[in-house]
Write an enzyme that holds these catalytic residues in place. Sequence first.
Site, PDB file in Angstrom:
ATOM      1  CG  HIS A   1      -2.076  -0.906   1.163  1.00 41.00           C
ATOM      2  ND1 HIS A   1      -3.067  -0.758   0.219  1.00 41.00           N
ATOM      3  CD2 HIS A   1      -2.426  -1.988   1.914  1.00 41.00           C
ATOM      4  CE1 HIS A   1      -3.970  -1.711   0.392  1.00 41.00           C
ATOM      5  NE2 HIS A   1      -3.608  -2.473   1.408  1.00 41.00           N
TER       6      HIS A   1
ATOM      7  CB  CYS B   1      -2.013   4.062  -3.965  1.00 39.42           C
ATOM      8  SG  CYS B   1      -3.345   3.108  -4.722  1.00 39.42           S
TER       9      CYS B   1
END
Length: 446
Positions: free
Chosen positions: A259, A309
Amino acid sequence: MSQTDETCREIRMDPRDRRILLSNRSNLVSKLDPSVLYDGLLSRGIFNQDMIDEIQIAGTRRDQARRLVQDLEMRGSRAFPAFLECLLETGQGHIVQFLQNGDSPSPPVPPPVRPNVLPVPLVEPFLTDNTKGGNKPDKCDFTPLPDVTKPDPLPSPYPDISPRPRPRSDSIQNYKMDASPCGLCLIINNVDFETESKLSSRKGSDVDCDRLERRFKSLNFVVTVKKNLKQRQIKQELSRLSKEDHSKYDCCVVIILSHGTEASHSRFPGAVHGVDGPSVPIQNITNYLNGQHCPTLQSKPKLFFIQACGGGEKDTGFEVSPEEVTPQEGGVDDQTDALPVSSSSDSLSCSDEVDARATLPTPSDILVSYSTFPGYVSWRDTMTGSWYVETMDRVLEENAATNDLVTMLTLVNSEVSQISAKGLYKQMPGSFNFLRKRFFFQTPPQ
Protein backbone atom coordinates in the site's frame (compact mmCIF):
# COMPACT_ATOMS: atom_id res chain seq x y z
CA MET A 1 7.88 3.10 22.33
CA SER A 2 10.20 3.71 25.27
CA GLN A 3 9.40 5.96 28.20
CA THR A 4 12.05 8.39 26.98
CA ASP A 5 10.36 8.65 23.57
CA GLU A 6 6.99 9.30 25.20
CA THR A 7 8.46 12.04 27.40
CA CYS A 8 10.12 13.75 24.45
CA ARG A 9 6.89 13.73 22.50
CA GLU A 10 4.77 15.04 25.39
CA ILE A 11 7.07 17.93 26.43
CA ARG A 12 7.88 20.54 23.82
CA MET A 13 11.26 22.19 23.57
CA ASP A 14 11.62 25.43 25.50
CA PRO A 15 10.61 28.26 23.10
CA ARG A 16 13.89 30.11 23.69
CA ASP A 17 15.96 26.99 22.89
CA ARG A 18 13.92 26.35 19.77
CA ARG A 19 14.36 29.98 18.70
CA ILE A 20 18.14 29.65 19.11
CA LEU A 21 18.18 26.59 16.84
CA LEU A 22 15.98 28.24 14.23
CA SER A 23 17.91 31.51 14.12
CA ASN A 24 21.29 29.72 13.92
CA ARG A 25 20.30 26.93 11.56
CA SER A 26 22.43 28.15 8.65
CA ASN A 27 25.52 28.39 10.90
CA LEU A 28 24.86 24.94 12.33
CA VAL A 29 24.45 23.40 8.89
CA SER A 30 27.75 24.89 7.69
CA LYS A 31 29.85 24.15 10.82
CA LEU A 32 28.33 21.15 12.63
CA ASP A 33 29.91 17.68 12.40
CA PRO A 34 26.92 15.43 13.18
CA SER A 35 28.76 12.12 12.80
CA VAL A 36 30.45 12.43 16.22
CA LEU A 37 27.23 13.36 18.03
CA TYR A 38 25.14 10.26 17.34
CA ASP A 39 26.44 8.08 20.19
CA GLY A 40 25.99 10.83 22.77
CA LEU A 41 22.45 11.70 21.67
CA LEU A 42 21.58 8.01 21.56
CA SER A 43 22.92 7.29 25.06
CA ARG A 44 21.00 10.27 26.46
CA GLY A 45 17.74 9.01 24.98
CA ILE A 46 17.22 12.03 22.74
CA PHE A 47 17.08 9.87 19.60
CA ASN A 48 16.57 6.13 19.13
CA GLN A 49 18.54 4.04 16.62
CA ASP A 50 15.87 4.29 13.90
CA MET A 51 16.00 8.08 14.10
CA ILE A 52 19.80 8.06 13.91
CA ASP A 53 19.60 5.79 10.84
CA GLU A 54 17.20 8.22 9.16
CA ILE A 55 19.57 11.12 9.78
CA GLN A 56 22.59 9.18 8.51
CA ILE A 57 20.95 8.38 5.16
CA ALA A 58 19.89 12.01 4.64
CA GLY A 59 22.92 12.61 2.37
CA THR A 60 26.02 14.78 2.74
CA ARG A 61 27.38 16.17 6.00
CA ARG A 62 25.33 19.32 5.45
CA ASP A 63 22.18 17.27 4.76
CA GLN A 64 22.72 15.25 7.94
CA ALA A 65 23.36 18.40 10.00
CA ARG A 66 20.21 20.00 8.63
CA ARG A 67 18.11 16.91 9.40
CA LEU A 68 19.59 16.56 12.91
CA VAL A 69 18.76 20.17 13.82
CA GLN A 70 15.28 19.79 12.32
CA ASP A 71 14.53 16.64 14.31
CA LEU A 72 16.13 18.01 17.49
CA GLU A 73 13.45 20.70 17.68
CA MET A 74 10.82 17.95 18.05
CA ARG A 75 12.55 15.98 20.81
CA GLY A 76 11.42 17.75 23.99
CA SER A 77 12.80 20.03 26.66
CA ARG A 78 15.94 17.93 27.38
CA ALA A 79 17.08 17.88 23.75
CA PHE A 80 18.83 21.27 23.59
CA PRO A 81 20.87 20.92 26.85
CA ALA A 82 21.88 17.39 25.80
CA PHE A 83 22.88 18.72 22.37
CA LEU A 84 25.16 21.32 24.00
CA GLU A 85 26.74 18.65 26.23
CA CYS A 86 27.47 16.45 23.22
CA LEU A 87 29.02 19.39 21.36
CA LEU A 88 31.38 20.08 24.28
CA GLU A 89 32.30 16.38 24.59
CA THR A 90 33.18 16.15 20.89
CA GLY A 91 35.37 19.25 20.70
CA GLN A 92 32.79 21.52 19.08
CA GLY A 93 32.76 24.12 21.83
CA HIS A 94 33.00 26.94 19.29
CA ILE A 95 29.46 26.04 18.21
CA VAL A 96 28.26 26.14 21.83
CA GLN A 97 29.82 29.60 22.12
CA PHE A 98 27.88 31.16 19.26
CA LEU A 99 24.66 29.41 20.36
CA GLN A 100 24.97 30.79 23.90
CA ASN A 101 25.87 34.31 22.77
CA GLY A 102 22.26 34.98 21.95
CA ASP A 103 19.27 33.71 20.05
CA SER A 104 19.53 36.08 17.12
CA PRO A 105 21.47 35.45 13.94
CA SER A 106 24.77 37.16 13.25
CA PRO A 107 24.48 40.63 11.68
CA PRO A 108 24.49 40.52 7.89
CA VAL A 109 27.82 41.14 6.21
CA PRO A 110 27.68 44.24 3.97
CA PRO A 111 28.20 43.50 0.29
CA PRO A 112 31.72 44.12 -1.03
CA VAL A 113 32.38 47.48 -2.68
CA ARG A 114 32.84 46.90 -6.37
CA PRO A 115 35.13 49.15 -8.45
CA ASN A 116 33.34 51.53 -10.76
CA VAL A 117 34.12 49.88 -14.07
CA LEU A 118 32.48 51.27 -17.17
CA PRO A 119 31.08 48.72 -19.64
CA VAL A 120 32.94 48.25 -22.88
CA PRO A 121 30.75 48.41 -25.99
CA LEU A 122 30.54 45.30 -28.11
CA VAL A 123 33.02 45.59 -30.96
CA GLU A 124 32.01 42.65 -33.09
CA PRO A 125 28.85 40.65 -32.47
CA PHE A 126 29.23 36.90 -32.41
CA LEU A 127 25.77 36.19 -33.78
CA THR A 128 25.48 34.08 -36.91
CA ASP A 129 22.87 33.96 -39.59
CA ASN A 130 22.07 30.25 -39.55
CA THR A 131 19.25 30.67 -42.04
CA LYS A 132 21.77 31.28 -44.84
CA GLY A 133 24.30 28.69 -43.79
CA GLY A 134 27.16 31.12 -43.23
CA ASN A 135 28.80 33.10 -40.44
CA LYS A 136 27.56 36.49 -41.66
CA PRO A 137 27.11 38.90 -38.74
CA ASP A 138 23.54 39.95 -38.00
CA LYS A 139 22.73 43.63 -37.65
CA CYS A 140 23.00 44.63 -34.02
CA ASP A 141 21.91 48.09 -32.77
CA PHE A 142 23.68 49.72 -29.84
CA THR A 143 24.40 53.26 -28.79
CA PRO A 144 28.06 54.12 -27.89
CA LEU A 145 28.49 55.45 -24.37
CA PRO A 146 29.24 59.19 -24.28
CA ASP A 147 32.72 60.45 -23.30
CA VAL A 148 34.23 56.97 -23.30
CA THR A 149 37.50 56.21 -25.06
CA LYS A 150 37.21 52.97 -26.92
CA PRO A 151 40.09 50.57 -26.28
CA ASP A 152 41.77 48.64 -29.02
CA PRO A 153 39.63 45.61 -29.84
CA LEU A 154 40.74 42.42 -28.15
CA PRO A 155 41.04 39.18 -30.07
CA SER A 156 37.86 37.13 -29.88
CA PRO A 157 38.00 34.24 -27.40
CA TYR A 158 35.64 32.36 -29.71
CA PRO A 159 37.23 32.33 -33.16
CA ASP A 160 35.37 30.59 -35.97
CA ILE A 161 32.49 29.28 -33.89
CA SER A 162 30.49 26.82 -35.95
CA PRO A 163 27.30 25.07 -34.83
CA ARG A 164 27.91 21.71 -33.21
CA PRO A 165 25.93 18.83 -34.67
CA ARG A 166 23.34 17.35 -32.30
CA PRO A 167 24.56 14.00 -30.90
CA ARG A 168 22.98 11.01 -32.59
CA SER A 169 21.10 8.60 -30.37
CA ASP A 170 23.57 5.84 -31.15
CA SER A 171 26.36 7.94 -29.61
CA ILE A 172 24.85 7.62 -26.11
CA GLN A 173 26.81 5.15 -24.05
CA ASN A 174 25.34 2.00 -22.54
CA TYR A 175 25.83 0.86 -18.97
CA LYS A 176 28.18 -2.07 -18.55
CA MET A 177 26.01 -5.17 -18.03
CA ASP A 178 28.21 -8.23 -18.56
CA ALA A 179 28.75 -9.49 -14.99
CA SER A 180 27.28 -12.89 -14.17
CA PRO A 181 25.10 -12.69 -12.18
CA CYS A 182 24.54 -9.06 -13.15
CA GLY A 183 23.27 -7.87 -9.78
CA LEU A 184 21.10 -8.29 -6.70
CA CYS A 185 17.32 -7.88 -6.76
CA LEU A 186 15.31 -7.37 -3.56
CA ILE A 187 11.52 -7.85 -3.72
CA ILE A 188 9.45 -6.70 -0.72
CA ASN A 189 5.92 -8.12 -0.94
CA ASN A 190 3.50 -6.78 1.68
CA VAL A 191 0.22 -8.66 1.54
CA ASP A 192 -1.28 -9.19 5.02
CA PHE A 193 -1.58 -5.94 6.97
CA GLU A 194 -2.11 -5.83 10.73
CA THR A 195 -5.54 -4.87 12.03
CA GLU A 196 -4.16 -1.76 13.75
CA SER A 197 -2.92 -0.42 10.42
CA LYS A 198 -6.51 -0.13 9.10
CA LEU A 199 -5.19 -1.30 5.73
CA SER A 200 -6.75 -4.17 3.81
CA SER A 201 -4.98 -7.31 2.62
CA ARG A 202 -3.54 -7.00 -0.87
CA LYS A 203 -5.01 -10.05 -2.59
CA GLY A 204 -3.30 -10.76 -5.88
CA SER A 205 0.09 -9.38 -4.79
CA ASP A 206 1.56 -12.90 -4.53
CA VAL A 207 0.83 -13.28 -8.25
CA ASP A 208 2.84 -10.11 -8.91
CA CYS A 209 5.68 -11.30 -6.67
CA ASP A 210 5.97 -14.74 -8.30
CA ARG A 211 5.86 -13.17 -11.76
CA LEU A 212 8.64 -10.68 -10.97
CA GLU A 213 10.79 -13.24 -9.18
CA ARG A 214 10.76 -15.47 -12.27
CA ARG A 215 11.34 -12.56 -14.63
CA PHE A 216 14.37 -11.11 -12.85
CA LYS A 217 15.93 -14.52 -12.33
CA SER A 218 15.65 -15.00 -16.10
CA LEU A 219 17.44 -11.66 -16.51
CA ASN A 220 20.37 -13.08 -14.48
CA PHE A 221 19.73 -11.38 -11.11
CA VAL A 222 20.16 -12.95 -7.69
CA VAL A 223 16.63 -12.48 -6.34
CA THR A 224 15.69 -12.26 -2.64
CA VAL A 225 12.01 -12.09 -1.63
CA LYS A 226 10.84 -10.71 1.72
CA LYS A 227 7.16 -10.89 2.66
CA ASN A 228 5.03 -8.89 5.11
CA LEU A 229 7.65 -6.51 6.49
CA LYS A 230 6.93 -3.86 9.09
CA GLN A 231 8.25 -0.34 8.55
CA ARG A 232 11.38 -0.99 10.62
CA GLN A 233 12.04 -4.28 8.82
CA ILE A 234 11.83 -2.54 5.43
CA LYS A 235 14.55 -0.16 6.57
CA GLN A 236 16.64 -3.03 7.94
CA GLU A 237 16.47 -4.94 4.64
CA LEU A 238 17.45 -1.85 2.66
CA SER A 239 20.29 -1.14 5.08
CA ARG A 240 21.50 -4.73 4.72
CA LEU A 241 21.37 -4.42 0.92
CA SER A 242 23.38 -1.17 1.06
CA LYS A 243 26.10 -2.88 3.11
CA GLU A 244 26.54 -5.71 0.57
CA ASP A 245 29.68 -5.69 -1.56
CA HIS A 246 28.36 -4.94 -5.07
CA SER A 247 31.83 -4.74 -6.60
CA LYS A 248 31.32 -7.87 -8.70
CA TYR A 249 27.87 -6.75 -9.92
CA ASP A 250 26.81 -4.20 -12.54
CA CYS A 251 23.39 -3.23 -11.24
CA CYS A 252 20.94 -3.37 -8.32
CA VAL A 253 17.14 -3.63 -8.33
CA VAL A 254 14.59 -2.98 -5.56
CA ILE A 255 10.91 -3.86 -6.09
CA ILE A 256 8.27 -2.94 -3.51
CA LEU A 257 4.69 -4.22 -3.64
CA SER A 258 2.60 -2.59 -0.92
CA HIS A 259 0.00 0.00 0.00
CA GLY A 260 1.19 3.53 -0.64
CA THR A 261 0.38 7.13 0.07
CA GLU A 262 1.52 10.67 -0.62
CA ALA A 263 4.46 12.11 1.29
CA SER A 264 6.33 15.39 1.28
CA HIS A 265 9.63 15.17 -0.57
CA SER A 266 12.44 17.04 -2.26
CA ARG A 267 13.41 14.38 -4.83
CA PHE A 268 11.10 11.37 -5.22
CA PRO A 269 7.40 11.54 -4.26
CA GLY A 270 5.35 8.99 -2.36
CA ALA A 271 5.79 6.47 0.44
CA VAL A 272 5.10 2.76 1.01
CA HIS A 273 3.56 1.23 4.12
CA GLY A 274 4.88 -1.51 6.32
CA VAL A 275 2.31 -4.11 7.37
CA ASP A 276 2.16 -2.41 10.77
CA GLY A 277 0.93 0.84 9.17
CA PRO A 278 3.78 3.44 9.29
CA SER A 279 5.31 4.34 5.93
CA VAL A 280 8.79 4.77 4.48
CA PRO A 281 9.26 7.63 1.96
CA ILE A 282 10.48 6.58 -1.48
CA GLN A 283 13.12 9.30 -1.18
CA ASN A 284 14.60 7.56 1.89
CA ILE A 285 14.46 4.19 0.13
CA THR A 286 16.59 5.47 -2.76
CA ASN A 287 19.04 7.12 -0.34
CA TYR A 288 20.14 3.73 1.01
CA LEU A 289 21.71 2.87 -2.36
CA ASN A 290 23.03 6.24 -3.53
CA GLY A 291 26.72 6.73 -4.21
CA GLN A 292 27.47 8.07 -0.74
CA HIS A 293 25.86 5.31 1.32
CA CYS A 294 26.70 2.41 -1.00
CA PRO A 295 30.15 3.09 -2.52
CA THR A 296 30.30 -0.20 -4.45
CA LEU A 297 27.24 0.92 -6.47
CA GLN A 298 28.75 4.26 -7.49
CA SER A 299 28.22 4.97 -11.22
CA LYS A 300 26.14 1.78 -11.52
CA PRO A 301 22.42 1.79 -12.34
CA LYS A 302 20.07 1.47 -9.35
CA LEU A 303 16.52 0.62 -10.39
CA PHE A 304 13.42 0.91 -8.18
CA PHE A 305 9.99 -0.40 -9.18
CA ILE A 306 7.10 0.68 -6.93
CA GLN A 307 3.70 -1.04 -7.17
CA ALA A 308 1.73 1.08 -4.71
CA CYS A 309 -0.71 3.96 -4.75
CA GLY A 310 0.64 7.46 -4.98
CA GLY A 311 -2.41 8.83 -3.18
CA GLY A 312 -6.16 8.43 -2.90
CA GLU A 313 -7.43 10.21 -6.01
CA LYS A 314 -9.14 8.14 -8.71
CA ASP A 315 -8.57 9.14 -12.33
CA THR A 316 -11.64 8.98 -14.58
CA GLY A 317 -9.59 10.00 -17.62
CA PHE A 318 -10.77 12.25 -20.48
CA GLU A 319 -12.50 11.57 -23.76
CA VAL A 320 -10.44 10.97 -26.90
CA SER A 321 -11.25 9.93 -30.44
CA PRO A 322 -11.76 6.14 -30.86
CA GLU A 323 -8.80 5.71 -33.19
CA GLU A 324 -6.32 7.01 -30.57
CA VAL A 325 -6.65 4.09 -28.15
CA THR A 326 -7.83 0.54 -27.96
CA PRO A 327 -9.70 0.38 -24.63
CA GLN A 328 -9.10 -2.64 -22.42
CA GLU A 329 -11.31 -3.67 -19.54
CA GLY A 330 -9.76 -4.40 -16.16
CA GLY A 331 -10.82 -7.34 -14.02
CA VAL A 332 -14.09 -7.48 -12.10
CA ASP A 333 -12.20 -7.69 -8.79
CA ASP A 334 -9.97 -4.67 -9.23
CA GLN A 335 -8.79 -3.07 -5.99
CA THR A 336 -6.56 -0.10 -5.21
CA ASP A 337 -3.33 0.05 -3.23
CA ALA A 338 -4.27 3.37 -1.62
CA LEU A 339 -4.44 4.28 2.03
CA PRO A 340 -8.08 5.11 2.91
CA VAL A 341 -8.68 8.75 2.09
CA SER A 342 -9.98 9.53 5.56
CA SER A 343 -6.65 8.73 7.19
CA SER A 344 -4.11 9.48 4.47
CA SER A 345 -3.16 12.81 6.00
CA ASP A 346 -2.42 11.18 9.34
CA SER A 347 0.44 9.22 7.81
CA LEU A 348 2.44 12.33 6.91
CA SER A 349 5.20 13.01 9.43
CA CYS A 350 6.59 16.43 10.28
CA SER A 351 10.06 14.96 9.87
CA ASP A 352 9.31 14.35 6.16
CA GLU A 353 8.75 18.03 5.33
CA VAL A 354 10.75 19.41 2.43
CA ASP A 355 13.80 21.31 3.65
CA ALA A 356 14.30 24.26 1.33
CA ARG A 357 17.78 24.74 -0.06
CA ALA A 358 19.38 26.71 -2.84
CA THR A 359 20.65 23.70 -4.78
CA LEU A 360 20.13 19.96 -4.62
CA PRO A 361 22.55 17.30 -5.89
CA THR A 362 21.16 15.11 -8.63
CA PRO A 363 20.80 11.45 -7.61
CA SER A 364 22.71 10.09 -10.59
CA ASP A 365 22.28 6.58 -11.98
CA ILE A 366 18.89 6.10 -10.28
CA LEU A 367 15.58 5.32 -11.93
CA VAL A 368 12.33 5.05 -9.97
CA SER A 369 9.38 3.58 -11.86
CA TYR A 370 5.95 4.14 -10.31
CA SER A 371 2.85 2.14 -11.07
CA THR A 372 0.79 5.34 -11.01
CA PHE A 373 1.07 9.11 -11.19
CA PRO A 374 1.79 10.76 -7.79
CA GLY A 375 -1.46 11.41 -5.93
CA TYR A 376 -3.49 8.73 -7.70
CA VAL A 377 -4.53 5.17 -6.91
CA SER A 378 -2.98 2.07 -8.49
CA TRP A 379 -5.26 -0.80 -9.54
CA ARG A 380 -4.75 -4.48 -8.78
CA ASP A 381 -6.86 -7.47 -9.80
CA THR A 382 -7.28 -9.87 -6.88
CA MET A 383 -6.89 -12.87 -9.20
CA THR A 384 -4.36 -11.84 -11.85
CA GLY A 385 -2.30 -9.20 -10.04
CA SER A 386 -1.72 -5.52 -10.73
CA TRP A 387 -2.07 -3.90 -14.14
CA TYR A 388 1.41 -2.41 -13.89
CA VAL A 389 3.30 -5.60 -12.97
CA GLU A 390 1.42 -7.80 -15.41
CA THR A 391 2.08 -5.37 -18.25
CA MET A 392 5.72 -4.78 -17.32
CA ASP A 393 6.38 -8.52 -17.16
CA ARG A 394 4.97 -9.02 -20.65
CA VAL A 395 6.86 -6.03 -22.08
CA LEU A 396 10.13 -7.31 -20.60
CA GLU A 397 9.53 -10.77 -22.06
CA GLU A 398 8.83 -9.43 -25.53
CA ASN A 399 11.30 -6.53 -25.72
CA ALA A 400 14.22 -6.91 -23.26
CA ALA A 401 16.45 -8.52 -25.90
CA THR A 402 16.23 -5.51 -28.22
CA ASN A 403 15.06 -2.38 -26.34
CA ASP A 404 16.51 -0.30 -23.54
CA LEU A 405 14.70 0.12 -20.22
CA VAL A 406 13.35 3.65 -20.79
CA THR A 407 11.82 2.61 -24.11
CA MET A 408 10.17 -0.41 -22.47
CA LEU A 409 8.76 1.67 -19.62
CA THR A 410 7.21 3.98 -22.22
CA LEU A 411 5.52 0.91 -23.71
CA VAL A 412 4.26 -0.02 -20.23
CA ASN A 413 2.87 3.50 -19.79
CA SER A 414 1.05 3.29 -23.10
CA GLU A 415 -0.52 -0.12 -22.46
CA VAL A 416 -1.60 0.53 -18.86
CA SER A 417 -3.14 3.88 -19.84
CA GLN A 418 -5.60 2.03 -22.09
CA ILE A 419 -6.99 -0.23 -19.33
CA SER A 420 -10.14 0.75 -17.40
CA ALA A 421 -11.25 -0.36 -13.94
CA LYS A 422 -14.97 -1.03 -13.74
CA GLY A 423 -15.22 0.62 -17.15
CA LEU A 424 -14.50 4.01 -15.58
CA TYR A 425 -11.18 4.49 -13.75
CA LYS A 426 -7.79 4.87 -15.40
CA GLN A 427 -4.14 4.59 -14.35
CA MET A 428 -0.98 6.30 -15.63
CA PRO A 429 2.43 4.87 -14.67
CA GLY A 430 5.55 7.00 -14.91
CA SER A 431 9.17 7.25 -13.80
CA PHE A 432 11.79 9.61 -12.45
CA ASN A 433 14.83 8.93 -14.59
CA PHE A 434 18.31 10.01 -13.50
CA LEU A 435 20.22 7.43 -15.55
CA ARG A 436 23.18 8.82 -17.49
CA LYS A 437 23.35 6.05 -20.09
CA ARG A 438 21.07 3.59 -21.81
CA PHE A 439 20.27 0.47 -19.80
CA PHE A 440 19.86 -2.95 -21.44
CA PHE A 441 19.05 -6.06 -19.41
CA GLN A 442 20.93 -9.30 -19.91
CA THR A 443 18.69 -11.74 -21.74
CA PRO A 444 18.99 -15.50 -22.28
CA PRO A 445 20.00 -16.68 -25.77
CA GLN A 446 17.06 -16.95 -28.13
